[in-house]
Design an enzyme around this catalytic site. Structure first.
Site, PDB file in Angstrom:
ATOM      1  N   GLU A  96      -8.350  -7.956 -20.452  1.00 38.27           N
ATOM      2  CA  GLU A  96      -7.054  -8.612 -20.308  1.00 38.27           C
ATOM      3  C   GLU A  96      -7.077  -9.654 -19.200  1.00 38.27           C
ATOM      4  O   GLU A  96      -7.755  -9.495 -18.187  1.00 38.27           O
ATOM      5  CB  GLU A  96      -5.976  -7.563 -20.024  1.00 38.27           C
ATOM      6  CG  GLU A  96      -5.904  -6.573 -21.168  1.00 38.27           C
ATOM      7  CD  GLU A  96      -4.592  -5.820 -21.221  1.00 38.27           C
ATOM      8  OE1 GLU A  96      -4.302  -5.254 -22.268  1.00 38.27           O
ATOM      9  OE2 GLU A  96      -3.856  -5.805 -20.221  1.00 38.27           O
ATOM     10  N   CYS A 146      -3.566   3.923 -10.394  1.00 42.58           N
ATOM     11  CA  CYS A 146      -3.891   2.742 -11.211  1.00 42.58           C
ATOM     12  C   CYS A 146      -4.170   3.142 -12.656  1.00 42.58           C
ATOM     13  O   CYS A 146      -4.927   4.065 -12.915  1.00 42.58           O
ATOM     14  CB  CYS A 146      -5.114   2.031 -10.615  1.00 42.58           C
ATOM     15  SG  CYS A 146      -5.598   0.562 -11.558  1.00 42.58           S
ATOM     16  N   GLY A 190     -11.024  -3.838 -13.222  1.00 41.76           N
ATOM     17  CA  GLY A 190     -12.358  -3.707 -12.658  1.00 41.76           C
ATOM     18  C   GLY A 190     -12.412  -3.946 -11.163  1.00 41.76           C
ATOM     19  O   GLY A 190     -11.445  -4.400 -10.544  1.00 41.76           O
ATOM     20  N   GLU A 191     -13.558  -3.607 -10.589  1.00 46.94           N
ATOM     21  CA  GLU A 191     -13.810  -3.816  -9.173  1.00 46.94           C
ATOM     22  C   GLU A 191     -14.848  -4.934  -9.060  1.00 46.94           C
ATOM     23  O   GLU A 191     -16.025  -4.714  -9.342  1.00 46.94           O
ATOM     24  CB  GLU A 191     -14.307  -2.501  -8.549  1.00 46.94           C
ATOM     25  CG  GLU A 191     -14.872  -2.609  -7.149  1.00 46.94           C
ATOM     26  CD  GLU A 191     -13.982  -3.360  -6.169  1.00 46.94           C
ATOM     27  OE1 GLU A 191     -12.783  -3.044  -6.066  1.00 46.94           O
ATOM     28  OE2 GLU A 191     -14.491  -4.288  -5.510  1.00 46.94           O
ATOM     29  N   SER A 220     -10.040  -9.471  -4.782  1.00 46.81           N
ATOM     30  CA  SER A 220      -9.500  -8.249  -4.193  1.00 46.81           C
ATOM     31  C   SER A 220     -10.478  -7.105  -4.409  1.00 46.81           C
ATOM     32  O   SER A 220     -11.006  -6.913  -5.506  1.00 46.81           O
ATOM     33  CB  SER A 220      -8.160  -7.920  -4.853  1.00 46.81           C
ATOM     34  OG  SER A 220      -7.640  -6.714  -4.317  1.00 46.81           O
ATOM     35  N   SER A 243      -7.604  -3.832  -0.696  1.00 42.31           N
ATOM     36  CA  SER A 243      -6.578  -2.861  -1.088  1.00 42.31           C
ATOM     37  C   SER A 243      -6.602  -1.702  -0.096  1.00 42.31           C
ATOM     38  O   SER A 243      -7.467  -0.842  -0.162  1.00 42.31           O
ATOM     39  CB  SER A 243      -6.837  -2.361  -2.507  1.00 42.31           C
ATOM     40  OG  SER A 243      -6.697  -3.441  -3.413  1.00 42.31           O
ATOM     41  N   ASN A 319       3.999   0.109  -9.705  1.00 45.43           N
ATOM     42  CA  ASN A 319       4.390  -0.034 -11.101  1.00 45.43           C
ATOM     43  C   ASN A 319       4.060   1.300 -11.761  1.00 45.43           C
ATOM     44  O   ASN A 319       2.893   1.641 -11.906  1.00 45.43           O
ATOM     45  CB  ASN A 319       3.627  -1.191 -11.748  1.00 45.43           C
ATOM     46  CG  ASN A 319       4.040  -2.529 -11.137  1.00 45.43           C
ATOM     47  OD1 ASN A 319       5.229  -2.868 -11.094  1.00 45.43           O
ATOM     48  ND2 ASN A 319       3.080  -3.271 -10.624  1.00 45.43           N
ATOM     49  N   CYS A 362       0.619  -5.476 -11.729  1.00 49.36           N
ATOM     50  CA  CYS A 362      -0.507  -4.847 -11.026  1.00 49.36           C
ATOM     51  C   CYS A 362      -0.745  -3.432 -11.507  1.00 49.36           C
ATOM     52  O   CYS A 362       0.177  -2.622 -11.565  1.00 49.36           O
ATOM     53  CB  CYS A 362      -0.218  -4.741  -9.522  1.00 49.36           C
ATOM     54  SG  CYS A 362      -0.137  -6.284  -8.680  1.00 49.36           S
TER      55      CYS A 362
HETATM   56  N1  SAH Z   1     -10.361  -3.300  -7.905  1.00 46.04           N
HETATM   57  C1  SAH Z   1      -9.774  -4.341  -7.100  1.00 46.04           C
HETATM   58  C2  SAH Z   1      -9.073  -5.347  -7.941  1.00 46.04           C
HETATM   59  C3  SAH Z   1      -7.859  -4.839  -8.645  1.00 46.04           C
HETATM   60  S1  SAH Z   1      -6.525  -5.592  -7.867  1.00 46.04           S
HETATM   61  C4  SAH Z   1      -8.879  -3.708  -6.041  1.00 46.04           C
HETATM   62  O1  SAH Z   1      -8.696  -2.505  -6.084  1.00 46.04           O
HETATM   63  O2  SAH Z   1      -8.428  -4.387  -5.149  1.00 46.04           O
HETATM   64  C5  SAH Z   1      -5.240  -4.685  -8.325  1.00 46.04           C
HETATM   65  C6  SAH Z   1      -4.264  -4.480  -7.186  1.00 46.04           C
HETATM   66  O3  SAH Z   1      -3.205  -3.752  -7.780  1.00 46.04           O
HETATM   67  C7  SAH Z   1      -4.849  -3.607  -6.070  1.00 46.04           C
HETATM   68  O4  SAH Z   1      -4.358  -4.001  -4.823  1.00 46.04           O
HETATM   69  C8  SAH Z   1      -4.310  -2.245  -6.422  1.00 46.04           C
HETATM   70  O5  SAH Z   1      -4.192  -1.442  -5.276  1.00 46.04           O
HETATM   71  C9  SAH Z   1      -2.977  -2.589  -7.052  1.00 46.04           C
HETATM   72  N2  SAH Z   1      -2.498  -1.570  -8.000  1.00 46.04           N
HETATM   73  C10 SAH Z   1      -3.236  -0.733  -8.743  1.00 46.04           C
HETATM   74  N3  SAH Z   1      -2.437   0.066  -9.478  1.00 46.04           N
HETATM   75  C11 SAH Z   1      -1.157  -0.288  -9.198  1.00 46.04           C
HETATM   76  C12 SAH Z   1       0.119   0.164  -9.644  1.00 46.04           C
HETATM   77  N4  SAH Z   1       0.242   1.142 -10.543  1.00 46.04           N
HETATM   78  N5  SAH Z   1       1.215  -0.437  -9.132  1.00 46.04           N
HETATM   79  C13 SAH Z   1       1.099  -1.445  -8.236  1.00 46.04           C
HETATM   80  N6  SAH Z   1      -0.071  -1.907  -7.789  1.00 46.04           N
HETATM   81  C14 SAH Z   1      -1.194  -1.338  -8.255  1.00 46.04           C
END
Ligand code: SAH
Length: 373
Positions: A96, A146, A190-191, A220, A243, A319, A362
């Site tokens: 996506e 997540c 993904g990371e 990120s 994060s 979210n 997110c």
């Molecule tokens: N793997 C990387 C890139 C993903 S970024 C990382 O973890 O940074 C996605 C961002 O959305 C991250 O800051 C993560 O903490 C945030 N995120 C993940 N799940 C979420 C959710 N359910 N609600 C709001 N933010 C979320």
């Protein structure tokens, strides 16, 4: 982790393309013509490369070469203008990508900087826009809040598949230069730092090929400390977001088990050592989970943690969804958290969710496709 074997031209650098054309007995400048066609014109079939001789195009196709642009298999449009794309890759798997157009309304809610726009309104229907790109199919980092984590990880994306998502969106949205109006955030599925080489190659192609400045990109990470150090040494690199999501080790290990491998002390040491460019700031993201990490005490701990780092905080109210055990804090609670950080001298922004009605916000990516609710 391997990527799938590729006959895709997207993903090759201008040097690699030059080697390819020389191999076929073509003059070296044909490599640059291919490079421009792929990244600047964003063609989706070799037949569109009008600068190349027809018989050479045919030969490339006969040898199995394809442009390799992902096919847009589904498109969801939010009431706020956000578009979520489901992209089909060569092996039939999907990832996506999210398009977030912005008006002129200050802090954007998309992970990019706001209020730093020099340019005026552009020809298309947006002043600027942000593309949120995926770096892996699924994710191996097991963050408890997540949705992508629920998928596990299937495979890494190639550099061509990362750039391809962006090329496909720019094509679909009819984006014309100046490309400075486009921000890229590596914040999709993904990371990125567990697919580091392909990620960094995609950055190089976006800068040199597509023409998007590196300072318009943000990557990120969940906190892969050795790769934070590597990023600091890259000659061309995006801005860095980390994060954080918790204010102490016990809490962070609970919501992000990855913290047991690289704890807050190691993470913050890497953040402090990160060589920032003039006027650049680090970004910390903090997903607010009701009753878990959103107390005033947590805000004070966060302020202590980041003291002395040139950084800003992006607060992201969770979210939520039925599959998660966490809840979204109230607005008052979020504002209180923000106030405490600001009072401690830390710029803190509350991220407005983009495209929540189409599961584009997110942490929500792939939710509708993979999880039956
Ligand atoms: N793997 C990387 C890139 C993903 S970024 C990382 O973890 O940074 C996605 C961002 O959305 C991250 O800051 C993560 O903490 C945030 N995120 C993940 N799940 C979420 C959710 N359910 N609600 C709001 N933010 C979320």
């Amino acid at each position: 982790m391997p990527t799938v074997p590729s006959n895709s031209l997207l993903g090759l650098t201008s040097q690699e393309l030059t080697a390819l054309v020389l191999d076929a007995g073509q003059p070296a400048y044909r490599g640059q013509q291919l490079f421009d066609a792929l990244y600047r014109q964003r063609i989706d079939a070799l037949g569109q490369v009008s600068t190349l001789p027809r018989d050479y195009r045919t030969r490339l196709e006969e040898n199995g070469w394809r442009v390799g642009l992902p096919r847009i298999s589904q498109k969801f449009v939010s009431s706020d203008g956000t578009v979520r794309y489901l992209m089909a890759l060569a092996d039939g798997e999907t990832v996506e990508t999210v398009w977030m157009p912005e008006g002129d309304e200050g802090e954007a809610g998309d992970g990019s900087e706001a209020g730093d726009e020099a340019e005026g309104p552009g020809p298309a229907s947006f002043r600027r826009a942000t593309i949120c790109v995926s770096s892996q199919m699924g994710c191996a980092v097991n963050c408890r809040f997540c949705f992508t984590a629920l998928l596990g990880v299937k495979r890494n994306l190639s550099a061509g598949e990362i750039v391809g998502q962006i090329a496909a969106v720019l094509r679909d949205q009819g984006v014309q230069p100046p490309m400075q109006r486009v921000n890229i955030v590596f914040m999709g599925m993904g990371e990125p730092f567990l697919n580091y080489d392909n990620f960094i190659k995609s950055v190089q192609l976006l800068v040199e090929g597509v023409g998007i400045p590196e300072v318009r990109m943000t990557v990120s990470t969940a906190g892969i400390v050795p790769r934070i150090l590597d990023l600091g040494r890259e000659p061309v690199r995006p801005k860095l977001a980390i994060s954080l999501n918790a204010s102490n080790d016990a809490l962070r290990s609970e919501v992000m088990p990855l913290n047991r491998k690289w704890n807050l002390q190691e993470l913050m040491a890497a953040a402090r050592a990160f060589p920032l460019r003039p006027r650049e700031r680090l970004t910390f993201e903090y997903v607010l989970l009701e009753g878990v990490n959103d107390a005033p005490e947590n805000a004070r701990e966060v302020a202590e943690l980041v003291r002395g780092v040139r950084a800003k905080m992006n607060l992201i109210p969770l979210n939520s969804g039925a599959e998660l055990s966490y809840r979204t804090p109230t607005e008052e609670r979020v504002e209180e958290f923000q106030r405490i950080l600001m009072a401690a001298g830390i710029p803190a922004f509350v991220r407005r969710p983009r495209g929540r009605d189409i599961f584009a916000a997110c942490g929500q990516l792939k939710r509708t496709v993979e999880i039956r609710t």
